[in-house]
Scaffold this motif. Structure first.
Motif, mmCIF file in Angstrom:
data_model
loop_
_atom_site.group_PDB
_atom_site.id
_atom_site.type_symbol
_atom_site.label_atom_id
_atom_site.label_comp_id
_atom_site.label_asym_id
_atom_site.label_seq_id
_atom_site.Cartn_x
_atom_site.Cartn_y
_atom_site.Cartn_z
ATOM 1 N N PHE A 148 6.414 -5.411 15.114
ATOM 2 C CA PHE A 148 7.150 -6.302 16.180
ATOM 3 C C PHE A 148 8.627 -5.938 16.314
ATOM 4 N N THR A 149 9.301 -6.148 15.156
ATOM 5 C CA THR A 149 10.719 -6.117 15.538
ATOM 6 C C THR A 149 10.978 -4.932 14.465
ATOM 7 N N ILE A 150 11.638 -3.879 14.928
ATOM 8 C CA ILE A 150 12.081 -2.751 14.132
ATOM 9 C C ILE A 150 13.407 -3.066 13.168
ATOM 10 N N LYS A 151 14.200 -4.027 13.935
ATOM 11 C CA LYS A 151 15.437 -4.521 13.415
ATOM 12 C C LYS A 151 15.590 -5.964 13.818
ATOM 13 N N PRO A 152 15.454 -6.782 12.937
ATOM 14 C CA PRO A 152 15.380 -6.751 11.610
ATOM 15 C C PRO A 152 14.206 -6.614 11.237
ATOM 16 N N LEU A 153 14.053 -5.793 10.078
ATOM 17 C CA LEU A 153 12.532 -5.460 9.320
ATOM 18 C C LEU A 153 12.027 -6.479 8.583
ATOM 19 N N ASP A 154 10.807 -6.702 8.605
ATOM 20 C CA ASP A 154 10.295 -7.712 7.755
ATOM 21 C C ASP A 154 9.834 -7.008 6.353
ATOM 22 N N VAL A 155 10.824 -6.868 5.661
ATOM 23 C CA VAL A 155 10.784 -6.114 4.216
ATOM 24 C C VAL A 155 9.735 -6.566 3.330
ATOM 25 N N ALA A 156 9.865 -8.225 3.289
ATOM 26 C CA ALA A 156 8.915 -8.698 2.448
ATOM 27 C C ALA A 156 7.233 -8.480 2.541
ATOM 28 N N THR A 157 7.189 -8.385 3.881
ATOM 29 C CA THR A 157 5.667 -8.249 4.269
ATOM 30 C C THR A 157 5.166 -6.730 4.010
ATOM 31 N N ILE A 158 6.363 -5.726 4.126
ATOM 32 C CA ILE A 158 5.862 -4.345 3.823
ATOM 33 C C ILE A 158 5.811 -3.992 2.502
ATOM 34 N N ILE A 159 6.627 -4.690 1.544
ATOM 35 C CA ILE A 159 6.602 -4.704 0.323
ATOM 36 C C ILE A 159 5.208 -5.156 -0.433
ATOM 37 N N THR A 160 5.096 -6.503 -0.038
ATOM 38 C CA THR A 160 3.721 -7.087 -0.512
ATOM 39 C C THR A 160 2.638 -6.356 -0.299
ATOM 40 N N ASN A 161 2.392 -5.763 1.123
ATOM 41 C CA ASN A 161 1.157 -5.143 1.494
ATOM 42 C C ASN A 161 1.058 -3.703 0.745
ATOM 43 N N ALA A 162 2.359 -3.005 0.745
ATOM 44 C CA ALA A 162 2.336 -1.779 -0.101
ATOM 45 C C ALA A 162 1.667 -1.860 -1.342
ATOM 46 N N LYS A 163 2.291 -2.824 -2.270
ATOM 47 C CA LYS A 163 1.735 -3.082 -3.577
ATOM 48 C C LYS A 163 0.257 -3.231 -3.573
ATOM 49 N N ALA A 164 -0.275 -4.058 -2.521
ATOM 50 C CA ALA A 164 -1.565 -4.321 -2.752
ATOM 51 C C ALA A 164 -2.454 -3.030 -2.255
ATOM 52 N N THR A 165 -1.880 -2.098 -1.800
ATOM 53 C CA THR A 165 -2.622 -0.985 -1.504
ATOM 54 C C THR A 165 -2.309 0.206 -2.324
ATOM 55 N N GLY A 166 -1.795 -0.055 -3.707
ATOM 56 C CA GLY A 166 -1.378 1.131 -4.470
ATOM 57 C C GLY A 166 0.057 1.579 -4.306
ATOM 58 N N GLY A 167 0.852 0.859 -3.329
ATOM 59 C CA GLY A 167 2.128 1.459 -3.215
ATOM 60 C C GLY A 167 1.947 2.756 -2.334
ATOM 61 N N ARG A 168 1.096 2.903 -1.429
ATOM 62 C CA ARG A 168 0.994 3.850 -0.617
ATOM 63 C C ARG A 168 1.020 3.563 1.102
ATOM 64 N N ILE A 169 1.989 3.985 1.507
ATOM 65 C CA ILE A 169 2.469 3.689 2.773
ATOM 66 C C ILE A 169 2.306 4.897 3.782
ATOM 67 N N ILE A 170 1.808 4.895 5.080
ATOM 68 C CA ILE A 170 1.742 5.588 5.874
ATOM 69 C C ILE A 170 2.719 5.031 7.457
ATOM 70 N N THR A 171 3.789 5.736 7.811
ATOM 71 C CA THR A 171 4.526 5.234 8.945
ATOM 72 C C THR A 171 4.170 6.220 10.058
ATOM 73 N N VAL A 172 3.878 5.657 11.292
ATOM 74 C CA VAL A 172 3.579 6.582 12.470
ATOM 75 C C VAL A 172 4.246 6.071 13.413
ATOM 76 N N GLU A 173 4.929 6.838 14.104
ATOM 77 C CA GLU A 173 5.802 6.556 15.456
ATOM 78 C C GLU A 173 5.905 7.490 16.376
ATOM 79 N N ASP A 174 5.995 7.104 17.672
ATOM 80 C CA ASP A 174 6.219 7.888 18.943
ATOM 81 C C ASP A 174 7.750 8.392 19.176
ATOM 82 N N HIS A 175 8.466 8.833 18.239
ATOM 83 C CA HIS A 175 9.730 9.072 17.948
ATOM 84 C C HIS A 175 10.338 10.233 17.036
ATOM 85 N N TYR A 176 11.134 10.837 16.865
ATOM 86 C CA TYR A 176 11.440 11.631 16.195
ATOM 87 C C TYR A 176 11.825 11.100 14.778
ATOM 88 N N PRO A 177 11.555 11.598 13.625
ATOM 89 C CA PRO A 177 11.835 11.131 12.332
ATOM 90 C C PRO A 177 13.136 10.688 11.940
#
Length: 594
Positions: free
Chosen positions: A507-536
């Motif tokens: 929803f917002t790229i800045k500021p980023l919801d760091v807490a939600t990202i970290i909590t859910n990453a830990k719940a899924t084995g520390g594995r994250i994929i980001t996918v974006e219609d933008h240059y890296p």
């Protein structure tokens, strides 16, 4: 008062008595002395150019302009924009050609929204060759801004060379007249002449005024005045003291002048706590492009607050015409001049007079990065909307595919970046931006996407949404806009193979919801994929990597557009550049099998 008495009164206002003229000259010399002292104290090399405008400043500040000295932000005050810093000035603009566009926005607001008496004065100096200056001149003439006066300080200087065409005031006169301006040429050292042309400018209707002032660098400084070899050099204290002593000997009075008070006819307004009249009127499962939803949301919000305005760069495909049709008196056509559009929006938003939204293709906003940066420096409240983002633009081709805009706005301090994924979240983003302080950017997309949120869903700045989760999730996939829907499609396909993924809408790229990202990453084995219609570079992937960089055991895999794209059908391009549901599924399987 008879007509003859009124005429006499106006003449006295135009040409002050000789005592007042002498005081204005003396005040110009005092300004000149203060400039020399300030420049020497800081070892700056700009004392020459600052001295060229002392008489102009004296006449404007102490004879022509109407304002309350103790209340510089008063809405009834005349406005003043200049490329040399001053507390009274409304914008921090440097000398890069941005000031005149901001002045146009102030003048437009005064004439058409406030319908007030205040006037706007803008000094153009070393930035006289900037293209954005002439974009603004065309805007001012087209919109008949007769409350705007542009003073060209033709002191024949830019860094390292004479500014073409230098002192050729006749050339500038012809240019300004060709742009449709009421134009005067004046000796910028002549106090009486300056008083008269500024008075004459106030009598002109339906046209802006340009004052071409012939001035000289280092005015009043022996052997330095108009000497090119002195430009850009600091002055020694001994030489400065001698020059100051000479200038002081020319001062004949000890009087000061008090500026005339403004006419108090600006309306009282309220731009705070804007509320939507009803929840979003969309049904889950139906489809709508977020850029169209953005236009509809602005039109809807325009019915709630009469100070909400919209500016556009002659791009009907951004759906700004929806707002134009419903609120034509608050729509500003800026044509294809994106730099000036942003500057005008900054001027409209100054002193809290409007809630300004400016819309164009996101790829074209890149042209206005300098103006956007200046707006951030000035801590202005302005909302920018970029449409047609990423390769999902499709057949329109790479020149209109904004793939750098997130990087640009992430680099802007205190800028809030919204990237809504459906019509409901888009409407909420518009509402939040209208109420937010500082700069906001809303990134919208061209393809129609499914509505995934109910009208009652609440959104907050800096709060992401977990839109798909299962206790057996193996990977967290993070997307926004078009790629969120690709992630959801991948989740559906993978679930048929008993592979489950968690999907997050930022929803917002800045500021980023760091807490939600970290909590859910830990719940899924520390594995994250980001996918974006933008240059890296500078996009969602880099933002997430920075957010989790201090967290052990979290690995981020980035999917982004890795090369310059080409034209094609949107879905084909998403596949080709590796950001489609198909590529997400392949990446998930590779990670899970590792």
């Amino acid at each position: 008062m008879s007509d003859s008495e009124a005429t006499t009164s106006r003449v006295h206002e135009a040409i002050p008595d000789q005592n007042t003229v002498q005081v204005l000259r003396d005040m110009a010399n005092r300004l000149r002395i203060q400039s020399i002292r300030a420049m020497c104290s800081s070892q700056s090399s700009h004392s020459m150019s600052c001295n060229s405008t002392a008489e102009i400043m004296s006449v404007l500040l102490f004879h022509t302009m109407r304002y309350k000295q103790a209340d510089p932000e008063n809405p009834d005050n005349d406005r003043f924009i200049l490329p040399k810093k001053l507390a009274l000035s409304d914008a921090v603009i440097g000398w890069c050609g941005q000031g005149l566009g901001a002045a146009c926005g102030m003048a437009y607001t005064g004439k058409y929204f406030d319908k007030a008496s205040f006037r706007v004065y803008c000094l153009v100096s070393g930035d006289i060759s900037e293209g954005s200056v002439w974009e603004a001149m065309a805007f001012a003439s087209h919109h008949a801004l007769d409350n705007l006066v542009v003073i060209f300080d033709t002191n024949c200087v830019i860094y390292g060379a004479s500014s073409p065409p230098g002192h050729c005031t006749d050339v500038y006169q012809k240019r300004c007249e060709a742009f449709g301006c009421n134009t005067y040429v004046v000796d910028g050292r002549n106090v009486e002449a300056l008083c008269q042309v500024f008075w004459q400018a106030a009598q002109v209707k339906n046209r802006p005024t340009a004052v071409i002032a012939k001035t000289f660098r280092g005015r009043g400084m022996p052997n330095i005045e108009d000497a090119e070899n002195w430009y850009g050099k600091p002055m020694s204290k001994e030489r400065a003291d001698a020059i100051i002593e000479l200038i002081e000997s020319q001062i004949q009075t000890n009087r000061n002048l008090t500026p005339n008070l403004p006419i108090e006819d600006s309306p009282e307004i309220s731009i705070g706590d804007v509320k939507m009249s009803t929840p979003p009127a969309y049904q889950m499962g139906s489809k709508l492009a977020t850029q169209k939803a953005c236009g509809l949301a602005l039109a809807k919000l325009g019915h709630v607050n009469e100070r909400l305005i919209m500016l556009d760069g002659d791009n009907k495909n951004t759906f700004s015409e929806v707002f134009k049709n419903e609120h034509p008196e608050r729509f500003i056509e800026c044509f294809i001049a994106e730099q000036n559009m942003v500057s005008v929006a900054l001027g409209c938003a100054s002193r809290g007079r409007t809630i300004a939204f400016a819309s164009t293709f996101a790829a074209l906003l890149i042209r206005a990065f300098d103006q956007i940066r200046a707006g951030a420096v000035a801590e202005m409240n302005i909302n920018l909307i970029g449409s047609h983002c990423g390769v999902s633009v499709g057949e329109d081709g790479p020149l209109l595919m904004a793939l750098e805009d997130l990087a640009m706005f992430r680099a802007i301090p205190n800028c809030t970046i919204f990237y809504p994924s459906d019509a409901v979240s888009t409407e909420r983003a518009v509402y939040l931006a209208a109420n937010n302080k500082g700069m906001c950017y809303i990134r919208t997309s061209q393809p129609e996407t499914a509505i995934i949120y109910t009208p009652q869903e609440t959104f907050q700045i800096g709060q992401a949404k977990v839109v798909r989760e299962n206790v057996n999730d193996k990977v967290t996939v993070i997307g926004a806009g078009v790629t969120l829907h690709e992630a959801l499609a991948a989740a559906d396909n993978l679930s048929k193979e008993d592979i489950f993924i968690r999907v997050i809408d930022l929803f917002t790229i800045k500021p980023l919801d760091v807490a939600t990202i970290i909590t859910n990453a830990k719940a899924t084995g520390g594995r994250i994929i980001t996918v974006e219609d933008h240059y890296p570079e500078g996009g969602i992937g880099e933002a997430v990597c920075a957010a989790v960089s201090t967290e052990p055991g979290i690995v981020v895999h980035q999917l982004a557009v890795l090369e310059v794209p080409r034209s094609g059908k949107p879905q084909e391009l998403l596949d080709k550049f590796g950001i489609s549901a198909k590529q997400i599924a392949v990446t998930v399987k590779c990670i899970v099998m590792d």
